[in-house]
Design a protein around this motif. Structure first.
Motif, short mmCIF file in Angstrom:
data_model
loop_
_atom_site.label_atom_id
_atom_site.label_comp_id
_atom_site.label_asym_id
_atom_site.label_seq_id
_atom_site.Cartn_x
_atom_site.Cartn_y
_atom_site.Cartn_z
N VAL A 39 0.85 -1.21 -0.04
CA VAL A 39 -0.06 -0.15 0.06
C VAL A 39 1.00 1.25 -0.03
O VAL A 39 0.78 2.16 -0.78
N GLU A 40 1.95 1.31 0.65
CA GLU A 40 2.89 2.39 0.84
C GLU A 40 3.57 2.78 -0.38
O GLU A 40 3.51 3.87 -0.84
N ARG A 41 3.94 1.57 -1.33
CA ARG A 41 4.48 1.67 -2.61
C ARG A 41 3.35 2.35 -3.72
O ARG A 41 3.72 3.19 -4.35
N LEU A 42 2.14 1.75 -3.53
CA LEU A 42 1.20 2.21 -4.29
C LEU A 42 0.80 3.49 -4.21
O LEU A 42 0.57 4.35 -5.19
N VAL A 66 -5.32 -5.37 9.59
CA VAL A 66 -4.24 -4.38 9.00
C VAL A 66 -4.68 -3.48 7.81
O VAL A 66 -4.73 -2.57 7.72
N ALA A 67 -5.60 -4.25 6.98
CA ALA A 67 -6.35 -3.75 5.90
C ALA A 67 -7.32 -2.60 6.60
O ALA A 67 -7.44 -1.35 5.93
N ASP A 68 -8.03 -2.81 7.39
CA ASP A 68 -8.80 -1.88 7.94
C ASP A 68 -8.14 -0.62 8.77
O ASP A 68 -8.68 0.63 8.53
N LYS A 69 -6.95 -0.65 9.19
CA LYS A 69 -6.24 0.42 9.75
C LYS A 69 -5.70 1.06 8.75
O LYS A 69 -5.69 2.16 8.51
N LEU A 70 -5.35 0.47 7.48
CA LEU A 70 -4.88 1.20 6.30
C LEU A 70 -5.89 2.02 5.73
O LEU A 70 -5.87 3.30 5.37
N ALA A 71 -7.32 1.21 5.74
CA ALA A 71 -8.33 2.12 5.05
C ALA A 71 -8.55 3.27 5.87
O ALA A 71 -9.04 4.33 5.54
N HIS A 74 -6.17 6.17 5.16
CA HIS A 74 -6.22 6.48 4.07
C HIS A 74 -7.87 6.54 3.51
O HIS A 74 -7.95 5.51 2.36
N PRO A 75 -8.67 7.21 4.04
CA PRO A 75 -10.13 6.95 4.00
C PRO A 75 -10.62 7.24 2.10
O PRO A 75 -11.58 6.57 2.01
N ASP A 76 -9.94 7.91 1.89
CA ASP A 76 -10.34 8.32 0.38
C ASP A 76 -9.62 7.26 -0.62
O ASP A 76 -9.97 7.54 -1.83
#
Length: 260
Positions: A39-42, A66-71, A74-76
């Motif tokens: 996700v960081e690289r994308l 972990v996916a929930d935390k990333l969402a 970065h909610p948008d």
């Protein structure tokens, strides 16, 4: 003769290409060590219109959390989708792609969560698609200039090479990397394929998608990439997956015999 260099560093696309609504669908199962780095690289790519949809099959290692935390962070730009269980790669992709289309994506990318596909090649794949009339662009290991990580096991190389030869022979699809999992699709091409008719799972999902697209008259272009061996987590290749992949070309020829 050497081919073109694999796409490694992100290219800068002109406006409005870089602003396209592109959703990257990433199926996950036990990829907790890879997803944050991917996700960081994308998100670091010069593609402000890029969104990431993580479709997790209820991973017991906490990938979904972990996916929930990333969402949430970065909610948008990041969406976490939780599926009931391990239903396989094909089902996760169909679910994720359908959601991406429903969410207004003009282009949908596929890539693995294990960092075997270089995220930095994505702008180049999108630019190639936008500069042609093709329905999809593949990040290919097997066109001139494509590379395989030296650490990729010999048996995996042999299996991949045999699988491509086997499917070429049975289905007559003129794509060198038929089992490729890194690609960008036009939304209109996915709608023409009709994801509801795709039944394959595992790696044969990739073959069925290529077969359907070419039978419907859509051009698929291959661009060289360097394929990396995963460094974290384990491969999801199973005996069941291999058997399904061996049988699937015969099923595809019968099931889609009237398609054109």
């Amino acid at each position: 003769m050497t081919g073109p260099e694999p796409l490694a560093q992100p290219v800068e696309l002109p406006a409005p290409w870089r602003d396209c609504a592109l959703t990257v669908v990433v199926p996950t199962y036990n990829e907790v060590g890879n997803v944050p780095r991917l996700v960081e690289r994308l998100l670091a790519l010069p593609l402000p219109g890029l969104r990431i949809l993580i479709a997790d099959d209820n991973s017991p290692d906490g990938t979904g959390e972990v996916a929930d935390k990333l969402a949430a962070r970065h909610p948008d730009r990041v969406i976490a989708v939780h599926r009931a269980g391990k239903e396989g790669l094909g089902r996760a992709y169909v679910d994720g792609m359908t959601r991406a289309l429903d969410g207004g994506a003009d282009f949908v990318a596929q890539m693995d969560a294990d960092l075997s596909h270089p995220p930095e090649a994505l702008p180049g794949l999108l630019g190639t698609l936008l500069s042609t009339r093709a329905g999809a662009v593949i990040g290919s290991r097997y066109v001139p200039g494509g590379q395989l990580d030296e650490n990729w096991p010999l048996y995996r190389r042999a299996l991949s090479g045999w699988a491509n030869f086997y499917v070429h022979t049975l289905l007559n699809v003129r794509i060198r990397d038929l089992t490729a999992g890194f690609k960008v699709w036009r939304a209109d091409t996915l709608r023409a394929i009709d994801l509801n008719r795709v039944q394959s799972n595992g790696y044969s999902f990739q073959v069925e998608m290529h077969y359907l697209a070419t039978r419907l008259g859509h051009t698929i272009i291959e661009v060289p990439i360097r394929f990396e061996e995963r460094t974290v987590g384990a491969s999801k290749m199973t005996t069941r997956t291999k058997i399904e992949s061996a049988v699937m070309p015969f099923r595809l020829r019968w099931k889609h015999r009237g398609l054109s």
